[in-house]
Design an enzyme around this catalytic site. Structure first.
Site, short mmCIF file in Angstrom:
data_model
loop_
_atom_site.label_atom_id
_atom_site.label_comp_id
_atom_site.label_asym_id
_atom_site.label_seq_id
_atom_site.Cartn_x
_atom_site.Cartn_y
_atom_site.Cartn_z
N HIS A 1 0.82 -1.22 0.00
CA HIS A 1 0.00 0.00 0.00
C HIS A 1 0.85 1.26 0.00
O HIS A 1 2.00 1.28 0.45
CB HIS A 1 -0.95 0.01 1.21
CG HIS A 1 -0.33 0.47 2.49
ND1 HIS A 1 -0.28 1.80 2.86
CD2 HIS A 1 0.25 -0.22 3.51
CE1 HIS A 1 0.31 1.91 4.05
NE2 HIS A 1 0.64 0.70 4.47
N CYS A 2 0.26 2.31 -0.56
CA CYS A 2 0.78 3.67 -0.40
C CYS A 2 -0.39 4.49 0.12
O CYS A 2 -1.23 3.95 0.86
CB CYS A 2 1.39 4.21 -1.69
SG CYS A 2 0.32 4.08 -3.15
N SER A 3 -0.50 5.76 -0.20
CA SER A 3 -1.62 6.54 0.33
C SER A 3 -2.94 6.16 -0.32
O SER A 3 -3.92 5.84 0.35
CB SER A 3 -1.36 8.04 0.14
OG SER A 3 -0.26 8.44 0.93
#
Length: 319
Positions: free
Chosen positions: A251-253
């Protein structure tokens, strides 16, 4: 990572053996959790799911947002909603209890006469419905958390639904947002064991429960991925080979750029796919994937390091 002495030999993703007109449970999972800006499921005209089983089975449990087929396609009254309304839907999905026989075959009629009737009535109206391969039994066995006895039909009801990360490799690799990574119900339902956190400012949500790799990446034109990509690929590979098999969430933002770069690097190195083939695979499962131009450029360099030559160009990607 590959070197001049251990270059990888490229391979092609295996083509899905699914007959036209059918979708797999994994494809339905990703359709239900698709997002671009906002979750597609929040749009009441995104997908029409028709449960072609008995009313009793529908009331007991069904795929989230599904309607009983008889409320849309009646055996005697034919279609109860206008073809104009039907055309508003991007996807029309039908399912029976089980079955994967070719549409129109004797066996398919035995699997579910109601499903066959709905399929041909919708087709006659100019629709292009698809059928869930294996039916409700196959989907509910894999994704029980996306099944409910509750009717979820109205737009405000759709907005209460939990949207899950995209499933990139079945039962193994997922990609999503920071908010999804911080939702313990999602982590528990997907049986996530390892997380790649590709953000600079989102803390690891469950450090005492899960195994994390923190990359501290920024989504900009200056971010260097030279150390992060092989590190993440090694971490994901080790997690998936763990006993019992691990499940990894990257995941990232927003789950679009940084996380996509990490996922693509893994698919290139450990599936031996070109960047173009890895990107096509990813986009089919997470349409909102969009690594920035800096990351794409570095992934092209990574491809050359892995395989000894460029297999993809920016022109290929933007075609």
């Amino acid at each position: 990572m590959g070197s001049a002495y251990e270059l990888l030999v490229p391979s092609l993703p295996e083509a899905a053996r699914v007959e036209r007109g059918y979708v797999t449970p994994q494809q339905v999972y990703n359709l239900l959790n698709a997002e671009d800006g906002q979750p597609a499921l929040f749009d009441p005209h995104y997908i029409l799911i028709l449960d072609c089983r008995s009313a009793e089975r529908y009331k007991e449990n069904h795929v989230v947002t599904a309607r009983a087929a008889v409320t849309v396609i009646h055996p005697e009254l034919a279609c109860l909603i206008s073809s104009t309304q039907l055309r508003n839907y991007s996807v029309i999905l039908l399912y029976a209890q089980q079955g994967s026989s070719p549409v129109g075959s004797v066996k398919a009629k035995a699997d579910s006469l109601d499903l066959q009737r709905c399929f041909f009535q919708l087709s006659a109206l100019g629709m292009d419905p698809v059928i869930l391969l294996g039916g409700f039994s196959a989907f509910s066995a894999l994704y029980p958390f996306l099944c409910t006895p509750r009717m979820v039909l109205l737009e405000h009801e759709h907005r209460t639904l939990t949207i899950y990360p995209s499933e990139i490799l079945e039962g193994a690799l997922y990609q999503g947002s920071a908010s999804q990574a911080a939702d313990y119900r999602i982590i528990k339902n997907l049986h996530i064991t390892h997380v790649v956190n590709a953000t600079t400012n989102c803390p690891d949500a469950f450090p005492n429960t899960l195994c994390y790799l923190r990359l501290h990446l920024s989504d900009n034109s200056q971010q260097d991925l030279v150390e992060a990509l092989p590190l993440a690929s090694k971490f994901i590979s080790a997690a998936l080979k763990a006993e019992p098999g691990g499940r990894v969430l990257v995941h990232c933002s927003l789950g679009k750029s940084r996380s996509s770069a990490v996922t693509l690097a893994f698919l290139m190195e450990h599936r031996r796919w070109s960047l173009l083939n890895a990107l096509r695979w990813l986009k089919e499962r997470r349409a909102c994937s969009a690594p920035n131009i800096n990351f794409l450029s570095q992934l092209l360099t990574y491809e050359e390091q892995l395989f000894g030559s460029r297999l993809t160009s920016l022109e290929d990607i933007h075609r």
